[in-house]
Design an enzyme around this catalytic site. Structure first.
Site, PDB file in Angstrom:
ATOM      1  N   ARG A  28       0.820  -1.206   0.000  1.00  0.00           N
ATOM      2  CA  ARG A  28       0.000   0.000   0.000  1.00  0.00           C
ATOM      3  C   ARG A  28       0.855   1.257   0.000  1.00  0.00           C
ATOM      4  O   ARG A  28       0.418   2.334  -0.407  1.00  0.00           O
ATOM      5  CB  ARG A  28      -0.949  -0.005   1.201  1.00  0.00           C
TER       6      ARG A  28
ATOM      7  N   TYR B 235      -9.660  22.024 -16.877  1.00  0.00           N
ATOM      8  CA  TYR B 235     -10.237  20.690 -17.062  1.00  0.00           C
ATOM      9  C   TYR B 235     -11.491  20.544 -16.207  1.00  0.00           C
ATOM     10  O   TYR B 235     -11.451  20.732 -14.983  1.00  0.00           O
ATOM     11  CB  TYR B 235      -9.191  19.637 -16.694  1.00  0.00           C
TER      12      TYR B 235
ATOM     13  N   ASP C 208      -1.149  22.654 -12.110  1.00  0.00           N
ATOM     14  CA  ASP C 208      -1.387  21.511 -12.990  1.00  0.00           C
ATOM     15  C   ASP C 208      -0.688  21.827 -14.303  1.00  0.00           C
ATOM     16  O   ASP C 208      -1.123  22.681 -15.061  1.00  0.00           O
ATOM     17  CB  ASP C 208      -2.887  21.307 -13.197  1.00  0.00           C
TER      18      ASP C 208
ATOM     19  N   LYS D 226      -1.465  11.220 -19.358  1.00  0.00           N
ATOM     20  CA  LYS D 226      -1.335  11.937 -20.620  1.00  0.00           C
ATOM     21  C   LYS D 226       0.079  11.798 -21.173  1.00  0.00           C
ATOM     22  O   LYS D 226       0.579  10.695 -21.314  1.00  0.00           O
ATOM     23  CB  LYS D 226      -1.761  13.387 -20.423  1.00  0.00           C
TER      24      LYS D 226
END
Length: 374
Positions: free
Chosen positions: A52, A104, A171, A196
């Site tokens: 994890r 976005y 971003d 992306k």
């Protein structure tokens, strides 16, 4: 890897990745979710306890990105939105956040809902108004996207960083760390949807946060949140991401060259009303992009077709090399009629978002030429 190594060298060598067990020149894939302890119950490796939060493949991919970003620490997440969520979850109830508008839509939608549920004051501001808004509101966090999706707005990172004591998060998905290292311009945290261009092959979902100040409380909270919430990227996805990043500088260079040439061609076409691309001199953010983007202006552009919805859909339907699909930054060129996907955002019906790939530019231009014919 020397400190003076350039991005192409860092990426090609995957930040010095080798498999010491086999002598392989690429990292091994280790999918184990748990790790062995000796007879005294001491872990064989103290940094590997449970998957994890512990993964050699994850750490390897993070190290490549850390070096490319010029960061002190980098954390990978299972998606770009998971990275954004981990960051916003550090805000206490009653905090104030400034969010750039026209970015976005997935980010805007989630942030609005989250802030509403947590009684966080959310102020949305256009790219041109962010500086004044940050000065006036004294926010705890400012979140921007440059260049933005789908409007390709550019924001002066350094000016905004100097204007406020707020944590500035950028971003930079459309730029990648190859074209813009946001931390170098004063941002505290930079975020990418690694799905992306960083991955670039449309086969990995991932997000990433990097910082120059790992000692900051917000970063410590993000690190703890990822561990306890289990928002971790799987080892196979991390391995694929490392594999893909070895060609990242080459891909970004080619895609940026292609996008620039296509944008210039489309802007001169009589069937095109306008082209939004920061590499075009008429773009209102061109001067900012020149200052903070190095080596090109990215693969994303938006096109306004002369006419309306049916005219835009006709062009989209006739394109052959540009695949009709939602995403950006891949080696294959994609095209999207944004109003069909997000009519509720007020996007113009004649806007087409274009993600330019690595194909031959003459073939890409020829595809648009035939699609725009009467």
């Amino acid at each position: 890897m020397t400190k003076s190594a350039k991005p192409a060298t860092i990426a090609a060598h995957a930040a010095g990745a080798l498999d010491p067990q086999s002598g392989g020149v690429v990292p091994a894939l280790q999918p184990s979710t748990t790790f062995y302890r000796d007879a005294s119950y001491t872990p064989i490796r103290s940094d590997n306890i449970y998957a994890r939060d512990n993964s050699d493949n994850l750490r390897q991919a993070e190290e490549v990105l850390r070096q490319l970003e010029g960061a002190a620490e980098t954390l990978l997440f299972p998606s770009g939105m998971a990275a954004i969520a981990a960051m916003f979850r550090t805000l206490p109830n009653g905090a104030t956040a400034v969010l750039q508008s026209g970015i976005y839509w997935g980010t805007t939608e989630w942030v609005r809902d989250f802030c509403n549920r947590r009684q966080i004051k959310l102020i949305e501001a256009e790219a041109d108004d962010l500086l004044a808004t940050a000065n006036a509101q004294s926010p705890d966090l400012v979140f921007i996207e440059t260049p933005s999706n789908p409007w390709l707005e550019t924001v002066d990172i350094r000016s905004l960083a100097n204007a406020s004591d707020a944590t500035l998060v950028v971003d930079a998905t459309a730029a990648t760390p190859i074209l813009t290292r946001a931390l170098d311009h004063g941002a505290e945290i930079v975020m990418h949807s690694a799905t992306k261009a960083i991955n670039g092959h449309s086969d990995v979902l991932a997000g990433v946060l990097s910082t120059a100040a790992p000692e900051a409380q917000i970063w410590q909270n993000i690190r703890l949140d990822r561990k306890t919430a289990g928002a971790i990227l799987g080892p196979f996805e991390a391995w694929l991401l490392t594999r893909a990043m070895r060609t990242l500088p080459l891909r970004v260079e080619r895609m940026s060259q292609n996008a620039q040439a296509l944008a210039e061609y489309l802007l001169s076409h009589n069937k095109v009303a306008d082209v939004f691309y920061p590499g075009l001199p008429h773009h209102k953010g061109h001067a900012i992009a020149q200052r903070q983007m190095t080596g090109g202006y990215g693969s994303l552009l938006s096109v306004l077709i002369e006419g309306g919805r049916e005219d835009a859909l006709r062009v989209v339907s006739r394109l052959e090399l540009f695949l009709r699909a939602t995403s950006l930054g891949g080696v294959e060129s994609l095209v999207e009629h944004r109003h069909t996907i997000e009519p509720h955002t007020g996007i113009p019906e004649n806007l087409i978002r274009v993600s330019v790939g690595i194909e031959d530019i003459n073939d890409l231009i020829a595809d648009w030429t035939q699609a725009l014919e009467d």
